[in-house]
Design a protein around this motif. Structure first.
Motif, PDB file in Angstrom:
ATOM      1  N   LEU A 103      99.773  47.464 -52.542  1.00 42.81           N
ATOM      2  CA  LEU A 103      99.839  47.364 -51.132  1.00 42.81           C
ATOM      3  C   LEU A 103     100.970  47.340 -50.651  1.00 42.81           C
ATOM      4  O   LEU A 103     101.184  48.287 -49.506  1.00 42.81           O
ATOM      5  N   LEU A 104     102.105  46.946 -51.206  1.00 41.59           N
ATOM      6  CA  LEU A 104     103.436  47.074 -50.882  1.00 41.59           C
ATOM      7  C   LEU A 104     103.862  48.499 -50.533  1.00 41.59           C
ATOM      8  O   LEU A 104     104.227  49.067 -49.703  1.00 41.59           O
ATOM      9  N   ASN A 105     103.413  49.174 -51.888  1.00 39.27           N
ATOM     10  CA  ASN A 105     104.149  50.570 -51.876  1.00 39.27           C
ATOM     11  C   ASN A 105     103.101  51.703 -51.067  1.00 39.27           C
ATOM     12  O   ASN A 105     103.742  52.644 -50.820  1.00 39.27           O
ATOM     13  N   THR A 106     101.945  51.424 -50.596  1.00 41.90           N
ATOM     14  CA  THR A 106     101.244  52.218 -49.847  1.00 41.90           C
ATOM     15  C   THR A 106     101.537  51.917 -48.320  1.00 41.90           C
ATOM     16  O   THR A 106     100.897  52.627 -47.478  1.00 41.90           O
ATOM     17  N   GLU A 107     101.982  50.883 -48.017  1.00 39.52           N
ATOM     18  CA  GLU A 107     102.203  50.317 -46.524  1.00 39.52           C
ATOM     19  C   GLU A 107     102.912  51.475 -45.677  1.00 39.52           C
ATOM     20  O   GLU A 107     103.940  51.881 -46.207  1.00 39.52           O
ATOM     21  N   GLY A 108     102.315  51.793 -44.750  1.00 40.82           N
ATOM     22  CA  GLY A 108     103.167  52.889 -43.893  1.00 40.82           C
ATOM     23  C   GLY A 108     103.041  54.062 -44.138  1.00 40.82           C
ATOM     24  O   GLY A 108     103.534  54.928 -43.740  1.00 40.82           O
ATOM     25  N   ILE A 109     102.352  54.450 -45.289  1.00 41.04           N
ATOM     26  CA  ILE A 109     102.036  55.798 -45.677  1.00 41.04           C
ATOM     27  C   ILE A 109     100.712  56.429 -45.058  1.00 41.04           C
ATOM     28  O   ILE A 109      99.811  55.926 -44.877  1.00 41.04           O
ATOM     29  N   THR A 110     100.999  57.502 -44.333  1.00 40.94           N
ATOM     30  CA  THR A 110      99.889  58.015 -43.436  1.00 40.94           C
ATOM     31  C   THR A 110      99.017  59.226 -44.571  1.00 40.94           C
ATOM     32  O   THR A 110      99.366  59.297 -45.680  1.00 40.94           O
ATOM     33  N   HIS A 111      97.754  59.467 -44.175  1.00 39.94           N
ATOM     34  CA  HIS A 111      96.933  60.216 -44.907  1.00 39.94           C
ATOM     35  C   HIS A 111      97.819  61.407 -45.288  1.00 39.94           C
ATOM     36  O   HIS A 111      97.776  62.088 -46.553  1.00 39.94           O
ATOM     37  N   GLU A 112      98.454  62.202 -44.255  1.00 42.80           N
ATOM     38  CA  GLU A 112      99.088  63.337 -44.417  1.00 42.80           C
ATOM     39  C   GLU A 112     100.087  63.248 -45.791  1.00 42.80           C
ATOM     40  O   GLU A 112     100.420  64.050 -46.460  1.00 42.80           O
ATOM     41  N   GLU A 113     100.946  62.125 -45.456  1.00 48.31           N
ATOM     42  CA  GLU A 113     101.946  61.902 -46.663  1.00 48.31           C
ATOM     43  C   GLU A 113     101.384  61.692 -48.005  1.00 48.31           C
ATOM     44  O   GLU A 113     101.888  61.857 -49.044  1.00 48.31           O
ATOM     45  N   SER A 114     100.104  61.038 -47.951  1.00 50.57           N
ATOM     46  CA  SER A 114      99.642  60.331 -49.417  1.00 50.57           C
ATOM     47  C   SER A 114      99.213  62.017 -49.958  1.00 50.57           C
ATOM     48  O   SER A 114      98.916  61.858 -51.189  1.00 50.57           O
ATOM     49  N   MET A 115      99.049  62.789 -49.431  1.00 54.76           N
ATOM     50  CA  MET A 115      98.385  64.260 -49.705  1.00 54.76           C
ATOM     51  C   MET A 115      99.739  65.256 -50.291  1.00 54.76           C
ATOM     52  O   MET A 115      99.392  66.171 -50.722  1.00 54.76           O
ATOM     53  N   ILE A 116     100.769  64.527 -50.107  1.00 58.45           N
ATOM     54  CA  ILE A 116     101.995  65.471 -50.591  1.00 58.45           C
ATOM     55  C   ILE A 116     102.270  65.440 -52.255  1.00 58.45           C
ATOM     56  O   ILE A 116     102.201  64.436 -52.614  1.00 58.45           O
ATOM     57  N   PHE A 117     102.137  66.677 -52.686  1.00 57.75           N
ATOM     58  CA  PHE A 117     102.153  66.684 -54.204  1.00 57.75           C
ATOM     59  C   PHE A 117     103.611  67.016 -54.611  1.00 57.75           C
ATOM     60  O   PHE A 117     104.228  68.113 -54.195  1.00 57.75           O
ATOM     61  N   PRO A 118     104.574  66.174 -55.089  1.00 60.46           N
ATOM     62  CA  PRO A 118     106.034  66.464 -55.300  1.00 60.46           C
ATOM     63  C   PRO A 118     106.154  67.513 -56.232  1.00 60.46           C
ATOM     64  O   PRO A 118     105.443  67.841 -57.300  1.00 60.46           O
ATOM     65  N   ASP A 119     107.042  68.603 -55.714  1.00 63.18           N
ATOM     66  CA  ASP A 119     107.164  69.805 -56.587  1.00 63.18           C
ATOM     67  C   ASP A 119     106.004  70.780 -56.715  1.00 63.18           C
ATOM     68  O   ASP A 119     105.973  71.464 -57.567  1.00 63.18           O
ATOM     69  N   ASN A 120     105.035  70.210 -55.805  1.00 62.87           N
ATOM     70  CA  ASN A 120     103.723  71.036 -56.171  1.00 62.87           C
ATOM     71  C   ASN A 120     103.217  70.842 -57.418  1.00 62.87           C
ATOM     72  O   ASN A 120     102.516  71.692 -58.064  1.00 62.87           O
ATOM     73  N   LYS A 121     103.483  69.681 -58.436  1.00 65.53           N
ATOM     74  CA  LYS A 121     103.259  69.602 -59.712  1.00 65.53           C
ATOM     75  C   LYS A 121     102.553  68.279 -59.950  1.00 65.53           C
ATOM     76  O   LYS A 121     101.521  67.973 -60.542  1.00 65.53           O
ATOM     77  N   ALA A 122     103.467  67.233 -59.465  1.00 68.35           N
ATOM     78  CA  ALA A 122     103.228  66.005 -59.767  1.00 68.35           C
ATOM     79  C   ALA A 122     101.865  65.384 -58.750  1.00 68.35           C
ATOM     80  O   ALA A 122     101.730  66.018 -57.764  1.00 68.35           O
ATOM     81  N   ASN A 123     101.155  64.449 -59.419  1.00 64.63           N
ATOM     82  CA  ASN A 123     100.084  63.978 -58.503  1.00 64.63           C
ATOM     83  C   ASN A 123     100.489  63.126 -57.150  1.00 64.63           C
ATOM     84  O   ASN A 123     101.532  62.526 -57.258  1.00 64.63           O
TER      85      ASN A 123
END
Length: 153
Positions: free
Chosen positions: A23-43
């Motif tokens: 809950l702490l780590n996902t607080e304030g994260i938007t749906h759009e931000e949650s869909m960002i794949f770091p380096d287009n490789k990591a989940n």
């Protein structure tokens, strides 16, 4: 009156603590931000949270509870799936958090009624708790990658 076993108390603490970290780590994260794949490789954060819930369902089942969702409908979050290839199937991040709350409520309620685990299930329960801890930590790193301050102080 029989007291609860130490293993029940240990799992209750792990489930409670891991949920708090998620809950702490996902607080304030938007749906759009949650869909960002770091380096287009990591989940992305969406897949990791969905995967955590997906694998929480077997824990509920082991404890004699129903899953919070249909595994077929949400198979995009299953282990081994290529998240990038199935991103169009992901649900809204707030909806995922709702499923997390449902699973947490069910787990806490069930754990409060148990006096002991079936000995045949202890290894699986332990492994599933470790699984949650692992992914909760990943959410912390992703939070930082998204440019958010660390949530664990």
């Amino acid at each position: 009156m029989e007291t609860k076993s130490n293993e029940i108390e240990l799992v209750k603490n792990q489930i409670f603590s891991t949920n708090k970290i998620v809950l702490l780590n996902t607080e304030g994260i938007t749906h759009e931000e949650s869909m960002i794949f770091p380096d287009n490789k990591a989940n992305c954060m969406n897949w990791i949270l969905g995967h955590l819930i997906y694998i929480r369902n077997p824990l509920l089942n082991i404890l004699g509870e129903e899953s919070v969702w249909d595994s077929g409908k949400f198979s995009c979050y299953n282990r081994g799936e290529i998240a990038w290839d199935r991103k169009d199937e992901f649900v809204n991040f707030e909806e995922l958090k709702s499923y997390l709350r449902q699973s947490q409520d069910k787990l806490e309620a069930k754990l409060n009624t148990l006096d002991h685990f079936n000995p045949e299930n202890v290894k699986d329960i332990s492994t599933l708790c470790l699984h949650e801890i692992y992914h909760a930590g990943q959410l912390g790193y992703l939070r930082r990658i998204l440019g958010k301050p660390g949530a664990i102080k």
